[in-house]
Design a protein around this motif. Structure first.
Motif, short mmCIF file in Angstrom:
data_model
loop_
_atom_site.label_atom_id
_atom_site.label_comp_id
_atom_site.label_asym_id
_atom_site.label_seq_id
_atom_site.Cartn_x
_atom_site.Cartn_y
_atom_site.Cartn_z
N PHE A 255 0.85 -1.19 0.00
CA PHE A 255 0.00 0.00 0.00
C PHE A 255 0.89 1.24 0.00
CE2 PHE A 255 -2.50 -3.38 1.86
CZ PHE A 255 -3.69 -3.27 1.16
N ASP A 256 0.46 2.21 -0.81
CA ASP A 256 1.23 3.44 -0.95
C ASP A 256 0.88 4.38 0.19
OD1 ASP A 256 2.69 5.57 -1.76
OD2 ASP A 256 1.47 6.02 -3.53
N ALA A 257 1.28 4.00 1.40
CA ALA A 257 0.98 4.80 2.59
C ALA A 257 1.89 4.34 3.72
CB ALA A 257 -0.47 4.63 3.00
N PRO A 258 2.19 5.24 4.66
CA PRO A 258 3.04 4.85 5.78
C PRO A 258 2.35 3.84 6.70
CG PRO A 258 2.29 7.12 6.03
CD PRO A 258 1.86 6.68 4.68
N LEU A 259 3.16 3.11 7.43
CA LEU A 259 2.66 2.03 8.27
C LEU A 259 1.58 2.49 9.25
CD1 LEU A 259 4.92 -0.76 9.67
CD2 LEU A 259 3.04 0.10 11.03
N ASP A 260 1.77 3.67 9.85
CA ASP A 260 0.78 4.17 10.83
C ASP A 260 -0.63 4.15 10.26
OD1 ASP A 260 2.93 4.64 12.31
OD2 ASP A 260 2.64 6.82 12.53
N LEU A 261 -0.75 4.65 9.03
CA LEU A 261 -2.08 4.75 8.42
C LEU A 261 -2.64 3.37 8.09
CD1 LEU A 261 -1.86 7.80 5.97
CD2 LEU A 261 -2.65 7.71 8.33
N VAL A 262 -1.78 2.52 7.55
CA VAL A 262 -2.25 1.18 7.16
C VAL A 262 -2.66 0.40 8.40
CG1 VAL A 262 -1.66 -0.96 5.97
CG2 VAL A 262 -0.78 1.22 5.11
N TRP A 263 -1.85 0.50 9.44
CA TRP A 263 -2.17 -0.19 10.71
C TRP A 263 -3.52 0.31 11.24
CZ3 TRP A 263 -0.35 -4.21 13.50
CH2 TRP A 263 -0.76 -4.33 14.84
N ALA A 264 -3.72 1.62 11.20
CA ALA A 264 -4.99 2.19 11.67
C ALA A 264 -6.15 1.65 10.85
CB ALA A 264 -4.94 3.72 11.61
N ALA A 265 -5.96 1.60 9.54
CA ALA A 265 -7.05 1.15 8.66
C ALA A 265 -7.44 -0.29 8.93
CB ALA A 265 -6.65 1.33 7.20
N TRP A 266 -6.50 -1.09 9.42
CA TRP A 266 -6.78 -2.50 9.70
C TRP A 266 -7.29 -2.74 11.11
CZ3 TRP A 266 -6.44 -7.21 7.04
CH2 TRP A 266 -5.98 -7.13 5.71
N THR A 267 -7.16 -1.75 11.99
CA THR A 267 -7.43 -2.01 13.41
C THR A 267 -8.45 -1.06 14.02
OG1 THR A 267 -5.56 -0.63 14.07
CG2 THR A 267 -5.12 -2.98 13.80
N GLU A 268 -8.88 -0.02 13.31
CA GLU A 268 -9.87 0.91 13.87
C GLU A 268 -11.20 0.71 13.16
OE1 GLU A 268 -8.31 4.89 13.79
OE2 GLU A 268 -6.43 4.25 14.74
N ALA A 269 -12.22 0.51 13.97
CA ALA A 269 -13.54 0.15 13.42
C ALA A 269 -14.04 1.16 12.40
CB ALA A 269 -14.54 0.03 14.57
N THR B 156 -19.85 -1.83 12.14
CA THR B 156 -19.33 -2.31 13.42
C THR B 156 -20.38 -2.18 14.51
OG1 THR B 156 -17.06 -1.75 12.86
CG2 THR B 156 -17.59 -1.90 15.21
N LYS B 157 -20.55 -3.26 15.27
CA LYS B 157 -21.41 -3.15 16.46
C LYS B 157 -20.56 -2.86 17.68
CE LYS B 157 -25.11 -5.30 19.05
NZ LYS B 157 -25.82 -6.54 19.38
N SER B 158 -19.42 -3.58 17.78
CA SER B 158 -18.50 -3.29 18.88
C SER B 158 -17.08 -3.64 18.45
CB SER B 158 -18.88 -4.07 20.13
OG SER B 158 -18.74 -5.46 19.89
N MET B 159 -16.14 -2.90 18.97
CA MET B 159 -14.73 -3.17 18.66
C MET B 159 -13.90 -3.00 19.90
SD MET B 159 -12.09 -3.83 16.85
CE MET B 159 -11.20 -3.42 15.34
N ASP B 160 -13.14 -4.04 20.22
CA ASP B 160 -12.18 -3.97 21.32
C ASP B 160 -10.88 -4.55 20.78
OD1 ASP B 160 -10.62 -4.21 23.57
OD2 ASP B 160 -11.84 -5.79 24.50
N PHE B 161 -10.05 -3.67 20.22
CA PHE B 161 -8.80 -4.15 19.64
C PHE B 161 -7.77 -4.32 20.74
CE2 PHE B 161 -4.66 -3.61 17.45
CZ PHE B 161 -4.75 -4.73 16.63
N SER B 162 -7.80 -5.50 21.36
CA SER B 162 -6.83 -5.85 22.40
C SER B 162 -6.76 -7.37 22.44
CB SER B 162 -7.30 -5.32 23.77
OG SER B 162 -8.49 -5.99 24.16
N GLU B 163 -5.71 -7.89 23.04
CA GLU B 163 -5.60 -9.35 23.13
C GLU B 163 -6.76 -9.87 23.97
OE1 GLU B 163 -1.63 -10.33 24.37
OE2 GLU B 163 -0.78 -9.76 22.42
N GLY B 164 -7.51 -10.78 23.42
CA GLY B 164 -8.73 -11.26 24.10
C GLY B 164 -9.95 -10.45 23.72
N GLY B 165 -9.75 -9.37 22.97
CA GLY B 165 -10.87 -8.52 22.54
C GLY B 165 -11.51 -9.02 21.26
#
Lengths: 170, 106
Positions: free
Chosen positions: A24-38, A54-63
């Motif tokens: 992807f033609d974008a820095p890691l911060d943005l790509v990571w956000a796009a994959w992990t923020e609802a 999205t109904k609910s999002m808890d991006f954490s281990e066990g989430g």
């Protein structure tokens, strides 16, 4: 910058595993956000004309990410991702399953396990998905949900797209 | 439990049986000659392959001859092609999201 995008799709049929690589033609911060923020996932995870909600999002281990794929007629298919391992800005692992609105998984259905890895070089971010499906039925379900049906109106497009992909795959 | 072709090919002995049958139809005893395992074990694998809808059966005297259904093997390819197209479409949409995010940052 117009650089040829990497898109590799390698199949290990014996193990029902697929390795997908895409740049992807974008820095890691943005790509990571796009994959992990609802809020961002909702914008691209479902292939149009379907959309992810999205109904609910808890991006954490066990989430868990609980969301619906919403079809053009308003039909809803519920799915979830259970996050097991997260190494911030490097990789995360989840189990993908189909469920109902409350997140209750039908024990008869199968799922898939995804390991998603990220790395950046010169502003280009490479994402690798190592996907292992439990069964063909699960793969079928993923495709049927928000893809095949979405295209039934314009099957020509899909045929064309597949033909192009096949050509590329050679 | 529903069986499918991926369960068929998940086991090395079953993959070997598929390879054998790809060349020609065979009876279980003919197949068993190719393996170290017991005739019973081979029969078990054949049963699973039948349950996966991967084999056609043809009565031959007292034995059954099995044939591979090539169309079933194609099924995997087709689903994988579509999964590839699904991922490709997702990623094109992600490209657009990233372009918007970059523009907003500036």
């Amino acid at each position: 910058m117009t650089q040829e995008k990497i898109f590799n799709f390698v199949v290990d049929k014996d193990n029902l595993a697929v390795k997908v690589e895409r740049s992807f033609d974008a820095p890691l911060d943005l790509v990571w956000a796009a994959w992990t923020e609802a809020e961002l996932l909702d914008q691209w995870w479902a292939p149009k004309p379907w959309k992810a909600e999205t109904k609910s999002m808890d991006f954490s281990e066990g989430g868990r990410w609980l969301y619906a794929m919403v079809g053009p007629q308003g039909e809803r298919h519920w799915a979830l991702k259970d996050f097991s391992k997260i190494a911030p800005r490097k990789s995360f692992t989840y189990r993908s399953l189909f469920c109902d609105e409350s997140g209750k998984v039908n024990p008869a259905t199968t799922g898939s396990t995804w390991v998603n890895s990220f790395s950046e070089s010169k502003g280009i971010t490479l994402v690798t998905n190592d996907i292992r499906c439990d069964s063909l039925a699960h793969l079928e379900a993923q495709i049927k949900m928000g893809f095949k049906e979405g295209y039934s109106a314009g099957l020509g497009n899909l045929e064309e797209l597949l033909a192009r992909l096949r050509e590329k795959g050679k | 439990m529903r069986r499918d072709i991926f369960q068929a090919i998940a086991d090395p002995t079953r993959r070997a049986i598929i390879m054998l049958l790809a060349v020609q139809g065979m009876t279980p005893s003919a197949m068993a000659e190719h393996f170290e395992t017991s005739r019973q074990a081979v029969s078990k694998h054949i049963r699973i392959l039948v349950e996966c809808d991967l084999l056609d059966q043809e009565q031959q005297g007292r034995e059954i001859q099995y044939h591979l259904r090539a169309d079933k093997m194609l099924e995997v390819e087709q689903w994988l092609e579509q999964f590839k197209a699904l991922m490709a479409k997702r990623f094109t949409q992600l490209d657009d999201v990233l372009t918007r995010l970059k523009a907003r940052k500036k």
